[in-house]
Structures are given as C-alpha cells and as structure tokens.
Design an enzyme around this catalytic site. Structure first.
Site, PDB file in Angstrom:
ATOM      1  N   CYS A 267     -37.545 -16.863  27.542  1.00  0.00           N
ATOM      2  CA  CYS A 267     -38.528 -16.780  28.632  1.00  0.00           C
ATOM      3  C   CYS A 267     -39.943 -17.129  28.170  1.00  0.00           C
ATOM      4  CB  CYS A 267     -38.500 -15.394  29.271  1.00  0.00           C
ATOM      5  SG  CYS A 267     -39.089 -14.104  28.172  1.00  0.00           S
TER       6      CYS A 267
ATOM      7  N   CYS B 135     -40.446 -15.693  22.855  1.00  0.00           N
ATOM      8  CA  CYS B 135     -39.026 -15.520  23.196  1.00  0.00           C
ATOM      9  C   CYS B 135     -38.422 -16.901  23.462  1.00  0.00           C
ATOM     10  CB  CYS B 135     -38.882 -14.632  24.432  1.00  0.00           C
ATOM     11  SG  CYS B 135     -37.185 -14.569  25.037  1.00  0.00           S
TER      12      CYS B 135
ATOM     13  N   CYS C 224     -36.584 -10.875  31.383  1.00  0.00           N
ATOM     14  CA  CYS C 224     -36.060 -11.999  30.581  1.00  0.00           C
ATOM     15  C   CYS C 224     -34.572 -12.182  30.899  1.00  0.00           C
ATOM     16  CB  CYS C 224     -36.247 -11.712  29.093  1.00  0.00           C
ATOM     17  SG  CYS C 224     -35.463 -12.917  28.018  1.00  0.00           S
TER      18      CYS C 224
ATOM     19  N   GLU D 215      -0.305  -4.433 -13.777  1.00  0.00           N
ATOM     20  CA  GLU D 215       0.519  -5.481 -13.156  1.00  0.00           C
ATOM     21  C   GLU D 215      -0.332  -6.324 -12.219  1.00  0.00           C
ATOM     22  OE1 GLU D 215       3.786  -3.657 -11.076  1.00  0.00           O
ATOM     23  OE2 GLU D 215       4.346  -2.447 -12.818  1.00  0.00           O
TER      24      GLU D 215
ATOM     25  N   ASP E  31      21.920 -31.001 -11.307  1.00  0.00           N
ATOM     26  CA  ASP E  31      21.928 -30.886  -9.845  1.00  0.00           C
ATOM     27  C   ASP E  31      23.275 -31.333  -9.280  1.00  0.00           C
ATOM     28  OD1 ASP E  31      19.392 -30.056 -10.094  1.00  0.00           O
ATOM     29  OD2 ASP E  31      18.446 -31.759  -9.057  1.00  0.00           O
TER      30      ASP E  31
ATOM     31  N   LYS F 251      -8.952  -3.992  -6.528  1.00  0.00           N
ATOM     32  CA  LYS F 251      -9.028  -5.186  -5.677  1.00  0.00           C
ATOM     33  C   LYS F 251     -10.083  -6.126  -6.236  1.00  0.00           C
ATOM     34  CE  LYS F 251      -6.610  -4.837  -1.743  1.00  0.00           C
ATOM     35  NZ  LYS F 251      -7.239  -4.875  -0.549  1.00  0.00           N
TER      36      LYS F 251
ATOM     37  N   GLU G 114      26.213 -31.250 -10.742  1.00  0.00           N
ATOM     38  CA  GLU G 114      27.243 -30.223 -11.000  1.00  0.00           C
ATOM     39  C   GLU G 114      27.104 -29.083 -10.001  1.00  0.00           C
ATOM     40  OE1 GLU G 114      28.107 -30.227 -15.785  1.00  0.00           O
ATOM     41  OE2 GLU G 114      26.100 -29.757 -15.105  1.00  0.00           O
ATOM     42  N   TYR G 115      25.849 -28.699  -9.776  1.00  0.00           N
ATOM     43  CA  TYR G 115      25.575 -27.585  -8.846  1.00  0.00           C
ATOM     44  C   TYR G 115      26.079 -27.937  -7.441  1.00  0.00           C
ATOM     45  CZ  TYR G 115      22.894 -24.001  -6.320  1.00  0.00           C
ATOM     46  OH  TYR G 115      22.521 -22.956  -5.519  1.00  0.00           O
ATOM     47  N   ASP G 116      25.712 -29.152  -6.997  1.00  0.00           N
ATOM     48  CA  ASP G 116      26.118 -29.572  -5.649  1.00  0.00           C
ATOM     49  C   ASP G 116      27.632 -29.599  -5.511  1.00  0.00           C
ATOM     50  OD1 ASP G 116      23.571 -29.785  -4.847  1.00  0.00           O
ATOM     51  OD2 ASP G 116      23.408 -31.964  -5.098  1.00  0.00           O
TER      52      ASP G 116
ATOM     53  N   GLU H 272       7.830  -7.453  -3.950  1.00  0.00           N
ATOM     54  CA  GLU H 272       6.962  -8.198  -3.042  1.00  0.00           C
ATOM     55  C   GLU H 272       7.572  -9.562  -2.741  1.00  0.00           C
ATOM     56  OE1 GLU H 272       4.404  -6.375  -2.296  1.00  0.00           O
ATOM     57  OE2 GLU H 272       2.832  -7.656  -1.454  1.00  0.00           O
TER      58      GLU H 272
ATOM     59  N   SER I 163       2.015   3.078   0.151  1.00  0.00           N
ATOM     60  CA  SER I 163       1.093   2.000  -0.194  1.00  0.00           C
ATOM     61  C   SER I 163       0.239   2.499  -1.365  1.00  0.00           C
ATOM     62  CB  SER I 163       0.314   1.704   1.083  1.00  0.00           C
ATOM     63  OG  SER I 163      -0.925   1.205   0.790  1.00  0.00           O
TER      64      SER I 163
ATOM     65  N   TYR J  68       9.007  -4.783  -8.598  1.00  0.00           N
ATOM     66  CA  TYR J  68       8.083  -3.997  -9.434  1.00  0.00           C
ATOM     67  C   TYR J  68       8.230  -2.486  -9.309  1.00  0.00           C
ATOM     68  CZ  TYR J  68       5.607  -4.382  -4.945  1.00  0.00           C
ATOM     69  OH  TYR J  68       5.287  -4.379  -3.618  1.00  0.00           O
TER      70      TYR J  68
ATOM     71  N   CYS K  53     -38.757  -9.204  22.514  1.00  0.00           N
ATOM     72  CA  CYS K  53     -39.261  -9.794  23.742  1.00  0.00           C
ATOM     73  C   CYS K  53     -39.446  -8.604  24.690  1.00  0.00           C
ATOM     74  CB  CYS K  53     -38.222 -10.768  24.315  1.00  0.00           C
ATOM     75  SG  CYS K  53     -38.557 -11.183  26.039  1.00  0.00           S
TER      76      CYS K  53
ATOM     77  N   ARG L  62       8.531  -2.869   4.921  1.00  0.00           N
ATOM     78  CA  ARG L  62       7.924  -1.555   4.775  1.00  0.00           C
ATOM     79  C   ARG L  62       7.763  -0.873   6.136  1.00  0.00           C
ATOM     80  NH1 ARG L  62       2.822   0.459   4.793  1.00  0.00           N
ATOM     81  NH2 ARG L  62       2.306   2.060   3.444  1.00  0.00           N
TER      82      ARG L  62
ATOM     83  N   ASP M 167       0.080 -11.019  -3.570  1.00  0.00           N
ATOM     84  CA  ASP M 167      -0.367 -10.999  -2.176  1.00  0.00           C
ATOM     85  C   ASP M 167       0.758 -11.493  -1.266  1.00  0.00           C
ATOM     86  OD1 ASP M 167      -2.107 -10.471  -0.223  1.00  0.00           O
ATOM     87  OD2 ASP M 167      -3.467 -12.139  -0.616  1.00  0.00           O
TER      88      ASP M 167
ATOM     89  N   LYS N 206      -1.272  -7.791  -8.732  1.00  0.00           N
ATOM     90  CA  LYS N 206      -1.033  -7.347  -7.352  1.00  0.00           C
ATOM     91  C   LYS N 206      -0.726  -8.598  -6.525  1.00  0.00           C
ATOM     92  CE  LYS N 206      -2.914  -4.362  -3.754  1.00  0.00           C
ATOM     93  NZ  LYS N 206      -2.457  -5.158  -2.640  1.00  0.00           N
TER      94      LYS N 206
HETATM   95  S1  IVH Z   1       3.580  -0.670  -6.444  1.00  0.00           S
HETATM   96  C1  IVH Z   1       4.566   3.465  -5.005  1.00  0.00           C
HETATM   97  N1  IVH Z   1       3.093  -2.977  -7.615  1.00  0.00           N
HETATM   98  O1  IVH Z   1       0.410  -3.864  -2.707  1.00  0.00           O
HETATM   99  C2  IVH Z   1       4.224   2.112  -5.528  1.00  0.00           C
HETATM  100  N2  IVH Z   1       2.656  -2.815  -5.279  1.00  0.00           N
HETATM  101  O2  IVH Z   1      -1.768  -2.374  -1.421  1.00  0.00           O
HETATM  102  C3  IVH Z   1       4.167   1.094  -4.478  1.00  0.00           C
HETATM  103  N3  IVH Z   1       1.877  -4.898  -4.261  1.00  0.00           N
HETATM  104  O3  IVH Z   1       2.398  -1.879  -0.587  1.00  0.00           O
HETATM  105  C4  IVH Z   1       3.680  -0.228  -4.765  1.00  0.00           C
HETATM  106  N4  IVH Z   1       1.935  -6.129  -6.086  1.00  0.00           N
HETATM  107  O4  IVH Z   1       3.136  -4.356  -1.066  1.00  0.00           O
HETATM  108  C5  IVH Z   1       3.061  -2.294  -6.453  1.00  0.00           C
HETATM  109  N5  IVH Z   1       2.779  -4.950  -8.780  1.00  0.00           N
HETATM  110  C6  IVH Z   1       2.748  -4.270  -7.637  1.00  0.00           C
HETATM  111  C7  IVH Z   1       2.327  -4.872  -6.418  1.00  0.00           C
HETATM  112  C8  IVH Z   1       2.289  -4.102  -5.260  1.00  0.00           C
HETATM  113  C9  IVH Z   1       1.678  -6.126  -4.776  1.00  0.00           C
HETATM  114  C10 IVH Z   1       1.633  -4.559  -2.842  1.00  0.00           C
HETATM  115  C11 IVH Z   1       2.676  -3.669  -2.195  1.00  0.00           C
HETATM  116  C12 IVH Z   1       1.917  -2.442  -1.787  1.00  0.00           C
HETATM  117  C13 IVH Z   1       0.539  -2.967  -1.642  1.00  0.00           C
HETATM  118  C14 IVH Z   1      -0.518  -1.881  -1.710  1.00  0.00           C
END
Ligand code: IVH
Length: 662
Positions: A401, A398, A421, A107, A29, A304, A31-33, A164, A78, A216, A416, A130, A111, A109
């Site tokens: 009433c 009721c 009422c 992969e 740290d 999902k 060195e970095y600073d 993401e 999406s 991704y 009722c 987006r 959030d 997903k």
């Molecule tokens: S691929 C054309 N890969 O989920 C391909 N999306 O519900 C576009 N997301 O809009 C997306 N993890 O914001 C992809 N491993 C992943 C993801 C991912 C999260 C999100 C992304 C997308 C949304 C769709």
C-alpha cells in the site's frame, strides 16, 4: 526327481548367498541360469513338490489385496537420538552411573526401514514391518524377493532376527532414470524408494526393485547362549544373514568418536545411504541392567549426522506483509533439493538477520533444514562472489500500500501501520479461517485472495454473508454447485465453534492459540471477556501485562465492538463449549513440559489433559517447571530436567495416572 529338486534348491540358494551376500560369485551366470531353468521345469511339471524355500519365490508374482497384520512377539523398538559429542558423553554417563564400565558396538545407521524376520525350523516363515512397534504388516512375499535374505538358514532352528531393508544409491539412480524416461515422478531418496517398494501388493514389482537387507539385531540372544551383542552379530552371520562389515567394538568414547568421524567422512563413498551411527552396549547382561523405556532401549542410542547443507543461488530478497503489518524479508532461491524436498523460499526473518549474515543478492548460499523441516539459509559463500552481487537494502514503504514503515523502539521488525492495507486484510482473513482458528475448509489462501480481489469477502463479516453471492460463485472457474454448497456448509458449521476458536481467529495481537484457550475457559462467554480489565487479566496464570493491555486495547476500539455484535447477529456461538477445569491433585497449578513422543497421547492431547486437570504447560524447562513428561526420543529438555532435579514422569507413569483418573 525330488532329490534333484532339493539339490537344485540348495545349489541356487548357495549361489545366491555367495553372489549377493558375500559378493563372491562361485558359478557363472550361464550355470546359474541353467540351474534355475531346471528348477522351474520341475516345479511346472510337479507343482506338488514346490517348497516354501524354493528360490522360485524370489521372482515374486503373488498379488495381495492388502497386507495382513502381524503382532510382534517382542515389540520392535526404535532408538533415542543424540546429536553431538556432549549428548554422546551424557549417554555414556547414564550407563556409568549404573556402575557399568561400558564397551560399545558401533554400527552404521542404515537409512531404510526395519524388518523382523521369523524362521521356523530354519526356514523363512514370515517377515513383518515395524508398524507401530506392536503390530506390523506381513510383507513375507516381498521379503522373499530379497536375494540376501536367506530362505533357509544354516541351522534348523526357530529364530527371529531384525534388520534394515534398503536400496542402493545405484539402484535409485537406475530406477529414477527409467522413471524420467517414462515421464513419471522420481523417488526423492533411497529410503522412500525402499519403503515404496516393500509396500507393493504385487511382489513381482518388489522383486524388480532389487531391495537389499542388513541384519543387526537378535531379540532373543539368551535362547542361543549368547553373551554379547557382537557375538550375536557373528552368530547371525554364520546363519547366513548379511551382517555389516563396518560393525566394530569400541572400548571407550574416544574410540567411538574416531569411528564416527571416520564414517561421517566416508559416508558419501558408501554404496548405500546412512544417516548416523548406532551405539549399542556390547555386554548383554549390562544391557539388561539398563533396560528399556516404552519406546526405546536405554542401552543403545543413535548419533544422527548433522543435517546436510547444499548450495544454491540467492536470486532475490522479497518482502511479505503479515496480518499484523509485520514486514518479513524472504530469500528467493534457485530451486534446490534438500533432504528430499525442493526448496524455493526461506524466511530471512528481519533486516538484522540479513545484515548479520552479510547476504547479498546473487550470492551462492548454503541451505539446510532446521530441525530437518524448515529450510534455512546458513551463510553466504563469500569466496564465490564475482562482484556482480547486489547489496541488500531494507525497504521503507509497504510493498503493497506504500505506507511508510514504522519500527518500534527496541524492536527489530518494521510494520505497515495502515489497517486498510490490502495484504494485511487478506492475511487476517486467512488467519481467521485457518484450521487452528475457525477451521473453514474450502477457503484456502488463494481463494481468500481471489474473493478479496473480486470484492466478495472484504472483511470477516463478509465470510458469513458469502451465501448472497452463491450464484456468482457457481459461475467461477473451478467452482460448481457442489463445491459452493460444501463451502457454504463449512462456513455455517464454523458458527458452532467453541469460544476459544473465535478468540484466536480475531487475531488480537499477542493472543495465540494457547492463550485463547486459557481465556475462553476462564471467561466462558464473549461478553465476560470483552468487558474484562487489565487487572483481572494479569491475575490469570500465563497472562502478563503485554497480553492484557493488547486485549483491552482491542476491545476499546469501536470497530472491534461492532465486529463482535455483527458476528453475534449473524449467529456465531459466543460461549465456551470445551471441558471445564476439573482440578486433579497430580496436575492442579503445576507447570508441565512435554518432551518426546508418548505412546497413548499426542502432544496436543496431553496438553489439553493437563489443562483440563488444572495444570499449565510450557515449552522450555526452567526452575519453574514442576514436572517434565518424557516420551520416546526426548530432546535436550530431558537432560536439562535431570540436571535441575525436576520431577520426571515417564510414559508408563503417565499411563498409570490416566488409568487411575479414568
Ligand atoms: S538397532 C532395539 N541398528 O534406525 C534396537 N537400528 O532410528 C533396534 N536402524 O528402528 C534397532 N541401522 O530401523 C539398529 N545398525 C542399526 C540400524 C538401525 C538403522 C534403524 C532401525 C531403527 C531406527 C531407529
């Protein structure tokens, strides 16, 4: 000097990459600073040297008035969703139908929120949200503060990558602990915090949040001679991006299901939130065969995870009385956070529902959000009973009433039947002024209830005579000249509503918003409508015997006839003002079901277009359906339509027809 400056940029960027992206620090740290301090000193003394890829930008500092717009070179799509094994297999079948023997990349997903990063000659040039998929917002300043987004990549090329932006669970905790101390409202979840942080106009605030980013997606793989998605992921990793180590090639659905099960189990141990698994066809030429719809690729989908269940205590079961007199049991719950919002109440529908679930007052129950929106009691955790729980008993009078409740033969609900009422009257008034009915803003539920109890509004005609009480109203707490004027203005304004709004507002049993529209359009005036018969009514599409009888019964009552003539006298419009039916061949007399989101129309707009052109809409797909309109993220209705061989119009086709009919 310049040479040392360039060297410092390189050293710091490397150190950031090793520390943040690889999680393998190479320098201390201190060195970095000291490197950073040296860089700052040079930039201060020689501002002309400052480069766009200098790590000094990571600290933020620029404050914008607004975000500029950026049009995506390729729209940011999406993903469609699947919710169970059957739907995953259907997705696989659709691919196999094209003669493909698929291998997928599975992969996590993440959030968070998606981002597009543009590099020119190897340097980060711009970053965009987006947005609506076509135009996003320029968040370059804020993205530069994310240590895992390289400011310079390992090849001096032009490239766009997507991924993401997210925030770790630990950061959410830390930031919320700090906000608690300051008495500020806490962030409900990682996604909200990430979204709130990336939209900060002051980039030093974004920097303080410590966002992160997984990459991704490579929108233009062919430009780099890449043949599979997995190769694209490795290529992006080599360029210096943070690519998730959980990405995996799966050779068949069984391997995919194992992957899903494994990740779902380990989900809580991950340092960041995921809400599902993304499944992508690996071979890019096969992706090309599958192609896209207007909103999502057909070569990928998102599984999902099922909505999370949480436990809480069923404190009590209370009963509410609706406009029609219907009695509903409601769960009073110890407040609990479910997927980002606090739940205190949940409907228990009717006596049978409570009995089937064997709920007792005092039970620990599991709660989830049905369709991710409406809270629902799933079950009682009977193992956690300690004997103090109390049996549920349906009431027989009721709660307002005291009238003895009635259950009609073959029905589950109690009613009722007292038309006087108080609660029924209040609910009828609330319904009358609702946004979907006469749409009188300023008369919220609480105000209606107060005005009712104070005697200002006892029935519908009183609403239109409220101005008589203007002087009293101005004196009420929370009111004043201005709000009373606004309210009276809104009441006056509502007199001009088209007939369907008034028909719906009357609250005739069985006449919902959609039926009201059909009726107003068909009869055009209140007089025509009032004097109709069961025969005439049942000849209209969508109107059956039950609705017809209910309408005729309603107008046979003297008090209802008087209500209409009073409202007429008070100046309410009694005519249909909407668009007249203009039959178009593609629509006339056909029944449509809409599923998913359309690019150019909301669901309501599409419905009224269909009706204006002489078609009908329905919520569920059956053999009687003529056309299913399929937008982005369609539900199971799409699959059902395909199974039944029903004509499908996709987004493009809808747009094409509308273009012709313009
Ligand atoms: S691929 C054309 N890969 O989920 C391909 N999306 O519900 C576009 N997301 O809009 C997306 N993890 O914001 C992809 N491993 C992943 C993801 C991912 C999260 C999100 C992304 C997308 C949304 C769709």
């Amino acid at each position: 000097m310049e040479e040392r400056y360039l060297e410092l940029i390189k050293l710091i960027n490397e150190a950031d990459y090793n520390y943040h992206t690889l999680d393998k620090p190479t320098i201390t740290d201190q060195e970095y600073d000291s490197l950073l301090r040296e860089l700052y000193n040079i930039e201060e003394a020689h501002p002309e040297l400052v480069r766009s890829d200098s790590p000094s930008h990571r600290a933020g500092g620029q404050v914008l008035d607004e975000f500029k717009k950026i049009t995506h070179a390729i729209p940011m799509l999406s993903l469609s969703n699947v919710f169970n094994e059957e739907e995953i297999r259907l997705f696989d079948e659709r691919i196999r139908k094209e003669g493909i023997d698929p291998k997928y990349v599975a992969e996590l997903k993440i959030d968070g929120l998606s981002v597009s990063l543009n590099y020119k000659n190897g340097k980060l040039f711009s970053a965009a949200t987006r947005g609506d998929g076509v135009v996003g917002e320029d968040i370059t300043n804020n993205v530069k503060t994310i240590k895992t987004v390289p400011l310079t990549i390992n090849k001096p090329i032009d490239i766009e990558v997507r991924g993401e932006i997210y925030i770790s669970k630990k950061r959410l905790e830390e930031i919320n602990a700090d906000r608690r101390k300051k008495g500020l409202e806490e962030y409900q979840n990682c996604r909200n915090l990430a979204a709130g942080s990336i939209r900060q106009l002051d980039s030093s605030v974004a920097a303080s949040r410590k966002l992160d980013c997984w990459i991704y997606h490579l929108p233009n793989p062919q430009d780099y001679g890449i043949k599979t998605h997995f190769e694209a992921l490795m290529f992006m990793k080599e360029l210096g991006f943070k690519v998730n180590p959980n990405n995996k090639i799966v050779n068949n659905i069984e391997e995919l299901l194992d992957y899903i099960k494994d990740k779902q189990e380990k989900r809580d141990n991950l340092p960041y939130d995921i809400d599902g698994i993304v499944i992508k066809l690996n071979n890019l030429s096969e992706q090309k065969i599958m192609g896209f719809t207007a909103k999502y690729p057909k070569w990928a989908t998102a599984y999902k995870f099922p909505a999370k269940e949480v436990y809480t205590k069923l404190e009590d079961i209370i009963f509410t009385v609706g406009r029609t007199g219907q009695i509903t049991p409601n769960a009073v719950l110890s407040p609990v956070l479910v997927q980002g919002s606090t739940v205190r109440r949940a409907t228990l529908h009717n006596e049978d529902y409570v009995k089937e679930k064997d709920l007792k007052i005092g039970d620990i129950v599991s709660i989830r959000k049905a369709g991710d929106v409406i809270p629902e009691v799933v079950e009682a955790i009977t193992e956690r009973r300690d004997g103090t729980e109390k049996e549920f008993h349906m009431i027989d009078k009721c709660p307002i009433c005291g009238t003895k409740l009635v259950k009609k033969e073959g029905q589950v609900d109690y009613f009722c039947t007292n038309e006087k009422c108080d609660k029924r009257n209040i609910e009828s008034l609330i319904h009358f002024v609702d946004r979907h009915a006469m749409n009188i803003s300023g008369l919220g539920e609480r105000i209606i209830e107060d005005f009712y109890n104070m005697g200002f509004i006892k029935n519908i005609t009183d609403i239109y005579q409220l101005k008589k009480h203007a002087e009293d109203l101005v004196e009420l707490e929370g009111f004043g000249n201005k709000s009373v004027n606004n309210l009276l203005g809104a009441i006056e304004e509502s007199k001009n509503n088209s007939l369907e709004k008034l028909i719906f507002a009357l609250g005739i049993e069985q006449v919902g918003e959609k039926t009201a529209k059909v009726l107003a359009r068909r009869f055009e005036t209140m007089d025509n409508f009032m004097n109709t018969s069961v025969d005439i009514l049942t000849n209209i599409q969508d109107i059956g015997e039950i609705i017809a009888t209910s309408i005729v019964d309603y107008f046979s009552k003297e008090e209802n006839q008087k209500l209409i003539s009073d409202l007429k006298e008070l100046g309410l419009n009694m005519n249909y003002l909407g668009e007249k039916i203009e039959e178009k061949e593609e629509f006339a007399n056909k029944t449509f079901v809409i599923t998913g989101t359309l690019t150019n129309y909301t669901r309501d707009e599409m419905k009224s277009i269909i009706e204006n052109f002489g078609g009908h809409t329905s919520e569920s797909v059956s053999k009687k359906t003529d056309v299913v309109i399929v937008g982005d993220n369609p539900g199971s209705k799409y699959d059902k339509a395909q199974k039944l061989g029903i004509t499908i119009w996709d987004d493009d086709y809808v747009n094409q027809i509308m273009e012709e009919y313009k």
